[in-house]
Design a protein around this motif. Structure first.
Motif, short mmCIF file in Angstrom:
data_model
loop_
_atom_site.label_atom_id
_atom_site.label_comp_id
_atom_site.label_asym_id
_atom_site.label_seq_id
_atom_site.Cartn_x
_atom_site.Cartn_y
_atom_site.Cartn_z
N TRP A 165 79.28 23.56 18.66
CA TRP A 165 78.40 22.68 19.41
C TRP A 165 77.89 21.50 18.57
O TRP A 165 76.93 20.84 18.95
N THR A 166 78.55 21.25 17.44
CA THR A 166 78.12 20.18 16.54
C THR A 166 79.28 19.24 16.25
O THR A 166 80.37 19.69 15.86
N ARG A 167 79.05 17.95 16.44
CA ARG A 167 80.04 16.92 16.10
C ARG A 167 79.56 16.24 14.82
O ARG A 167 78.38 15.89 14.70
N THR A 168 80.46 16.04 13.85
CA THR A 168 80.03 15.33 12.65
C THR A 168 79.83 13.85 12.99
O THR A 168 80.41 13.31 13.93
N TYR A 169 79.01 13.20 12.17
CA TYR A 169 78.74 11.78 12.39
C TYR A 169 80.03 10.97 12.32
O TYR A 169 80.26 10.09 13.17
N ASP A 170 80.87 11.24 11.33
CA ASP A 170 82.11 10.47 11.19
C ASP A 170 83.06 10.73 12.35
O ASP A 170 83.74 9.82 12.83
N HIS A 171 83.14 11.98 12.82
CA HIS A 171 84.01 12.27 13.95
C HIS A 171 83.52 11.57 15.21
O HIS A 171 84.32 11.11 16.03
#
Length: 338
Positions: free
Chosen positions: A54-60
């Motif tokens: 449920w977490t997207r990285t900032y760069d992604h």
């Protein structure tokens, strides 16, 4: 201390927002209009430095924006999908960004050594580059034609810093974003009585009204866990209920996953159950045939909605004409093209 934010789009462009952006890629060439195609409603929750379910990285997330831009998409709000008022340039494709739960990483203000919000010369708050709003702002500053629309489905004490919640909600509205209903306590509606559902919906609206005033109404809902009530009365309470200033009416109810949404002019469109695409790699691969990290255009696994650039007409490919819902046109003229 809350400060009324009267940001203009020109003022926003002057904010000190920085981000590492992907290498410049030419946007996709305009496609043939088809306004019975599907609309991706992207669903995000948490953000961070490590990818998780449920977490997207900032760069992604930055790569997600670049991919959509390079693939010819333009951001529109959830209300545009529910109303059919999808006003994007000819040959472009609409995408709806939705953010559930108002987690802290979605929206962070910059702070000085004393913990005070840093502001520009005009008193506007500065946004951290590594948060969803900061990343969106930075991308739009470089690509204004992408559009700045997004819809945030907030919970009480939005973005987990109670004293800043009001300023953040006002910032979102001033910069062209929307606030939607996500209920007050985020409980599964399957377990709630009809009266409790009405209470949850009304309390959520009241919470936002305390900061934005009674003139702002929440008109779309993201169902907690994507779960509907167990009976017809409860389902009706999801759509409309309450009384007086706390009365509400939702024009679209969004699920959790799992497909691009039908066009609002398609007979398959059901405003009570609008699907979304979760912003994770598996879903990007399944629906967009996109490899992780890629920002280059690719061919979607679905037939996308492509605008004709005229909000008063609806272009319908001849082979799809039987799927057109005339009742959804709302005064628009349907044009069947071979």
């Amino acid at each position: 201390m809350n400060t009324r934010l009267l940001l203009s789009l020109s003022a926003l462009s002057a904010l000190s927002l920085s981000a590492v952006m992907p290498a410049k890629t030419l946007a996709a060439a305009p496609a043939t209009p088809n306004e019975l195609g599907r609309v991706p409603v992207m669903e995000y929750h948490r953000f961070g430095k490590v990818e998780d379910r449920w977490t997207r990285t900032y760069d992604h997330f930055r790569q997600d924006l670049a991919y959509l831009y390079n693939n010819g998409y333009v951001a529109v709000p959830a209300s545009a999908l529910s109303s059919g008022k999808i006003d994007v340039p000819a040959g472009k494709k609409p995408v709806v960004f939705t953010f559930d739960d108002s987690s802290a990483e979605q929206f962070i203000f910059q702070h000085d050594a004393r913990g005070n919000v840093r502001r520009d010369a005009k008193g506007n708050p500065l946004v951290e580059p590594d948060c969803a709003v900061g990343i969106l702002d930075a991308f739009v500053a470089k690509h204004p034609d992408f559009g700045r629309a997004a819809t945030f489905y907030t919970l009480p004490n939005a973005f987990e810093v109670p004293k800043e919640a009001g300023d953040k909600l006002r910032y979102l509205l001033a910069t062209g974003r929307e606030i939607g209903n996500h209920t007050y306590n985020h409980n599964s509606m399957k377990k709630l009585s009809t009266a409790k559902i009405v209470s949850e919906m009304s309390m959520a609206q009241d919470e936002v009204a305390r900061e934005l005033g009674r003139t702002y109404h929440l008109t779309t809902l993201a169902l907690p866990f994507g779960i509907y009530p167990k009976d017809a009365a409860g389902a009706q309470a999801v759509i409309a209920g309450g009384s007086g200033a706390s009365a509400y009416r939702n024009t679209a109810v969004f699920l959790v996953g799992a497909d691009p949404a039908p066009s609002p002019f398609d007979k398959k469109y059901n405003f009570m159950k609008v699907p979304r695409i979760q912003g994770i790699d598996d879903e990007w691969k399944r629906h967009f045939r996109r490899t992780p990290g890629s920002t280059a255009p690719s061919e979607e696994a679905f037939r996308p909605y492509v605008s004709d650039g005229n909000p008063t007409t609806v272009i319908v490919p001849a082979k799809l004409k039987d799927r057109l819902n005339p009742a959804a046109l709302g005064g628009r003229k349907a044009i069947v093209q071979s």
